[in-house]
Enzyme design. Sequence first.
Site, mmCIF file in Angstrom:
data_model
loop_
_atom_site.group_PDB
_atom_site.id
_atom_site.type_symbol
_atom_site.label_atom_id
_atom_site.label_comp_id
_atom_site.label_asym_id
_atom_site.label_seq_id
_atom_site.Cartn_x
_atom_site.Cartn_y
_atom_site.Cartn_z
ATOM 1 N N ASP A 13 18.927 21.932 -54.522
ATOM 2 C CA ASP A 13 17.748 21.265 -55.076
ATOM 3 C C ASP A 13 17.616 19.830 -54.559
ATOM 4 O O ASP A 13 18.613 19.170 -54.251
ATOM 5 C CB ASP A 13 17.866 21.251 -56.609
ATOM 6 C CG ASP A 13 16.550 20.890 -57.274
ATOM 7 O OD1 ASP A 13 15.495 20.975 -56.617
ATOM 8 O OD2 ASP A 13 16.581 20.514 -58.461
ATOM 9 N N ARG A 17 12.295 15.533 -53.257
ATOM 10 C CA ARG A 17 12.558 14.130 -53.621
ATOM 11 C C ARG A 17 13.210 13.379 -52.475
ATOM 12 O O ARG A 17 12.976 12.190 -52.278
ATOM 13 C CB ARG A 17 13.428 14.073 -54.894
ATOM 14 C CG ARG A 17 12.604 14.252 -56.152
ATOM 15 C CD ARG A 17 13.469 14.585 -57.342
ATOM 16 N NE ARG A 17 13.934 15.964 -57.260
ATOM 17 C CZ ARG A 17 14.960 16.452 -57.949
ATOM 18 N NH1 ARG A 17 15.647 15.668 -58.753
ATOM 19 N NH2 ARG A 17 15.288 17.721 -57.834
ATOM 20 N N HIS A 30 12.534 20.010 -46.628
ATOM 21 C CA HIS A 30 13.007 21.395 -46.506
ATOM 22 C C HIS A 30 13.702 21.612 -45.157
ATOM 23 O O HIS A 30 14.709 22.316 -45.073
ATOM 24 C CB HIS A 30 11.842 22.375 -46.678
ATOM 25 C CG HIS A 30 11.259 22.360 -48.062
ATOM 26 N ND1 HIS A 30 12.037 22.391 -49.199
ATOM 27 C CD2 HIS A 30 9.967 22.302 -48.506
ATOM 28 C CE1 HIS A 30 11.257 22.368 -50.267
ATOM 29 N NE2 HIS A 30 10.002 22.303 -49.879
ATOM 30 N N LEU A 124 32.891 35.735 -44.332
ATOM 31 C CA LEU A 124 32.124 35.252 -45.483
ATOM 32 C C LEU A 124 31.025 36.242 -45.886
ATOM 33 O O LEU A 124 30.282 36.732 -45.030
ATOM 34 C CB LEU A 124 31.475 33.903 -45.111
ATOM 35 C CG LEU A 124 30.525 33.309 -46.147
ATOM 36 C CD1 LEU A 124 31.296 32.817 -47.365
ATOM 37 C CD2 LEU A 124 29.719 32.155 -45.535
ATOM 38 N N ARG A 190 24.870 22.676 -58.522
ATOM 39 C CA ARG A 190 23.448 22.337 -58.362
ATOM 40 C C ARG A 190 23.370 20.885 -57.888
ATOM 41 O O ARG A 190 23.971 19.992 -58.496
ATOM 42 C CB ARG A 190 22.682 22.475 -59.670
ATOM 43 C CG ARG A 190 21.198 22.141 -59.455
ATOM 44 C CD ARG A 190 20.352 22.295 -60.696
ATOM 45 N NE ARG A 190 18.936 22.121 -60.343
ATOM 46 C CZ ARG A 190 17.931 22.828 -60.829
ATOM 47 N NH1 ARG A 190 18.171 23.775 -61.688
ATOM 48 N NH2 ARG A 190 16.689 22.591 -60.457
HETATM 49 C C1 FPP Z 1 14.542 22.813 -53.762
HETATM 50 O O1 FPP Z 1 13.983 21.604 -53.376
HETATM 51 C C2 FPP Z 1 14.652 23.723 -52.676
HETATM 52 C C3 FPP Z 1 13.894 24.843 -52.500
HETATM 53 C C4 FPP Z 1 12.784 25.284 -53.346
HETATM 54 C C5 FPP Z 1 14.129 25.738 -51.406
HETATM 55 C C6 FPP Z 1 15.487 25.680 -50.825
HETATM 56 C C7 FPP Z 1 15.316 25.885 -49.416
HETATM 57 C C8 FPP Z 1 16.025 25.319 -48.444
HETATM 58 C C9 FPP Z 1 17.213 24.500 -48.596
HETATM 59 C C10 FPP Z 1 15.634 25.548 -47.076
HETATM 60 C C11 FPP Z 1 15.528 26.979 -46.742
HETATM 61 C C12 FPP Z 1 16.793 27.687 -46.792
HETATM 62 C C13 FPP Z 1 17.043 28.732 -46.027
HETATM 63 C C14 FPP Z 1 18.271 29.526 -46.194
HETATM 64 C C15 FPP Z 1 16.105 29.109 -44.986
HETATM 65 P P1 FPP Z 1 12.676 21.153 -54.125
HETATM 66 O O2 FPP Z 1 11.528 21.384 -53.215
HETATM 67 O O3 FPP Z 1 12.578 21.843 -55.449
HETATM 68 O O4 FPP Z 1 12.962 19.634 -54.295
HETATM 69 P P2 FPP Z 1 12.430 18.704 -55.472
HETATM 70 O O5 FPP Z 1 12.986 19.256 -56.755
HETATM 71 O O6 FPP Z 1 13.011 17.383 -55.122
HETATM 72 O O7 FPP Z 1 10.944 18.733 -55.409
#
Ligand code: FPP
Length: 248
Positions: A13, A17, A30, A124, A190
């Site tokens: 997460d 931000r 991302h 893994l 997390r």
């Molecule tokens: C949370 O950050 C993350 C996600 C919703 C997606 C997680 C995805 C990745 C790490 C990249 C893709 C992964 C793979 C395996 C291809 P957020 O957008 O909720 O952040 P915020 O809470 O700060 O807005």
Amino acid sequence: MSVLPQHIAIIMDGNGRWAKARRLPRTAGHKKGVDATKAIVKHAGEIGLQYLTLYAFSTENWQRPADEVNDLMGLLRFYLKSEAAELHKNNVRLRVIGTRDNLSKDIIDMIDHLEGLSKNNTGLNLTLALDYGGRQEIMNAVQSFIAAKAATHGDIDSSLRRDDKSDIDEKEFGKHLYTHDLPDPDLLIRTSGEMRISNFLLWQCAYSEFIFHDKYWPDFTVDDFDNCITDYQNRDRRYGTVESVKVT
Ligand code: FPP
């Protein structure tokens, strides 16, 4: 030597931000998040971790703006395509858990291909939770469990009325979860400082140790990962009893 947890699950997460703090578009966060993901997956394999499960896209994430959903799907495509050979070469077995109902055909094909290609790998076990929701998984398991009991006993009423309910238990139920062939996570991490589990592995985390790490996911390093493992190794797990089960 300290014992590694068998299974680590991560809620990655804070991408948005991370980007906002740098006045960048959320997609930039991302993208950086994918880099962090690659580094952690590689490291987890190298240290001999058996199971790593990553929350990549939740059933609720579809409600984000269409542009962001498209960007996330694009990154997923890129990850699956660009990492397929590397994961296989590194003896990683890939599984994807979630509904798949809403994923596009080319992504489903890539997943099927990589799951098939890597199914005999012995390193893994990497599981991506995609279009995944814990409550949805449990509801799906209830439906599948009832259908299986009805098929064995004629109908579900007679199955429930039987005196012998020995086949209606947690172990049997667990066979209908997406994670039927995975152990429960020992440790759930997390990132980003949020302290909730957001519909992730609700059944499976009953006795997991939790670590809420302050860093945003793109900043999370292999050293942070190792420190989480050390933190875990210093905990007592009691599973609801008074006996402490040292993890080391
Ligand atoms: C949370 O950050 C993350 C996600 C919703 C997606 C997680 C995805 C990745 C790490 C990249 C893709 C992964 C793979 C395996 C291809 P957020 O957008 O909720 O952040 P915020 O809470 O700060 O807005």
